[in-house]
Design an enzyme around this catalytic site. Sequence first.
Site, short mmCIF file in Angstrom:
data_model
loop_
_atom_site.label_atom_id
_atom_site.label_comp_id
_atom_site.label_asym_id
_atom_site.label_seq_id
_atom_site.Cartn_x
_atom_site.Cartn_y
_atom_site.Cartn_z
N ASN A 151 15.92 -14.52 11.74
CA ASN A 151 16.31 -13.11 11.58
C ASN A 151 16.34 -12.53 12.99
O ASN A 151 15.28 -12.34 13.61
CB ASN A 151 15.27 -12.42 10.70
CG ASN A 151 15.56 -10.97 10.38
OD1 ASN A 151 14.67 -10.26 9.92
ND2 ASN A 151 16.78 -10.50 10.61
N ASN A 164 20.50 -1.47 11.29
CA ASN A 164 21.11 -2.67 10.73
C ASN A 164 22.46 -2.93 11.38
O ASN A 164 23.02 -2.06 12.07
CB ASN A 164 21.30 -2.50 9.22
CG ASN A 164 20.03 -2.74 8.44
OD1 ASN A 164 19.13 -3.46 8.89
ND2 ASN A 164 19.93 -2.14 7.28
N CYS A 182 11.01 -3.24 9.36
CA CYS A 182 11.49 -4.62 9.47
C CYS A 182 10.31 -5.48 9.90
O CYS A 182 9.82 -5.36 11.03
CB CYS A 182 12.62 -4.72 10.48
SG CYS A 182 13.24 -6.40 10.70
N GLY A 183 9.84 -6.32 9.01
CA GLY A 183 8.65 -7.12 9.29
C GLY A 183 8.82 -8.10 10.42
O GLY A 183 7.96 -8.22 11.31
N HIS A 199 12.68 -2.80 -2.11
CA HIS A 199 13.06 -4.16 -2.51
C HIS A 199 13.04 -4.30 -4.03
O HIS A 199 12.23 -3.66 -4.72
CB HIS A 199 12.07 -5.19 -1.95
CG HIS A 199 12.21 -5.42 -0.49
ND1 HIS A 199 12.93 -6.47 0.05
CD2 HIS A 199 11.72 -4.73 0.57
CE1 HIS A 199 12.86 -6.42 1.37
NE2 HIS A 199 12.13 -5.37 1.71
N GLU A 244 19.86 -8.67 2.49
CA GLU A 244 19.30 -7.51 3.16
C GLU A 244 20.33 -6.39 3.22
O GLU A 244 21.47 -6.61 3.62
CB GLU A 244 18.85 -7.91 4.57
CG GLU A 244 18.00 -6.89 5.26
CD GLU A 244 17.32 -7.44 6.50
OE1 GLU A 244 16.59 -6.68 7.14
OE2 GLU A 244 17.52 -8.64 6.82
N ARG A 245 19.91 -5.21 2.79
CA ARG A 245 20.85 -4.07 2.79
C ARG A 245 21.34 -3.81 4.22
O ARG A 245 20.57 -3.83 5.18
CB ARG A 245 20.20 -2.81 2.21
CG ARG A 245 19.02 -2.29 2.97
CD ARG A 245 18.51 -0.95 2.45
NE ARG A 245 17.33 -0.57 3.21
CZ ARG A 245 16.77 0.63 3.18
NH1 ARG A 245 17.28 1.56 2.39
NH2 ARG A 245 15.70 0.89 3.90
N CYS A 280 13.48 -12.54 5.96
CA CYS A 280 13.22 -11.11 5.85
C CYS A 280 11.72 -10.93 5.67
O CYS A 280 11.16 -11.36 4.65
CB CYS A 280 13.99 -10.51 4.67
SG CYS A 280 13.69 -8.74 4.44
N GLY A 281 11.07 -10.34 6.67
CA GLY A 281 9.61 -10.19 6.62
C GLY A 281 9.16 -9.28 5.50
O GLY A 281 8.24 -9.60 4.76
N GLY A 315 10.88 -8.63 2.91
CA GLY A 315 11.24 -9.32 1.67
C GLY A 315 10.17 -10.31 1.25
O GLY A 315 9.83 -10.41 0.07
#
Length: 269
Positions: free
Chosen positions: A13, A64, A73-74, A150, A199-200, A208-209, A211
């Site tokens: 990512n 984004n 954002c992880g 999510h 991911e949107r 995705c962290g 996620g």
Amino acid sequence: MNRRFHKMHGLGNDFVVVDAREDGFAFDAAGARAVADRRTGVGCDQLIVVGPATGADVSMRIWNADGSEVEACGNATRCVAALVGRDCTIDTPGGLLRATLTGEGVAVDMGAPRFGWNEIPLAYAMDTAAMPVGWGPLETPFAVNVGNPHVVFFVDDVEAVPLDELGRGIETDPLFPERINVNIAQVIDRRTIRSRTWERGVGLTRACGTGACAVAVAAIARRLADGPVTIHLPGGPLAIDWTPGGSILMTGPATHVFTGELDAELLRA
């Protein structure tokens, strides 16, 4: 003038990270799209600006690839801590996060998940633990806000689901007024889950962290898993620990790829 940046990633990512702690720097949606473009820009899933903060060590803003600004954002949080080079607190639009450098990379306290339908948010009230809705083969998702929104669908085989075809329709469904991140999860055993994320504002992503956090919370809440859980994403594993009523702890790598300069003409595109 040109602007220095760092190309970084967390399990694939990938980010363009601009350090603006000493001298402020502002992006808009068009600038973020130009930088993120993989053919004519640098290329990334998200553009990250690290700045000064009041009440925290640094601040983080996130755009984004489509130019939309998001709350959390992880994977980027771990990269920011790695760039800072020490344990730190990070002020984000999704809340204050605490990051600790470890032998395994970076551990981040992501805060407590939120489950209320208006906290996701949804367009109207419903049970977020088993939403009575579906899209094709994906039904009865679990909804949770872990700094950003999510939904999690549990499936028999994550590779058999055409997430590339279904993801955008779910992301932009009117049920989700701020759009939604879409996760599909396959429970291997009570400590191991495979997951993929749409991911949107980005699309399919290698990791995705937030996620992974959402998947772990959903699995533990539904009593399908016990923490800590290893979430295996296409880009690699993340360790997620959560006890109901507490905060989520995410641990994983953060990688610096290279340093470069953003051309001033690109930023005016």
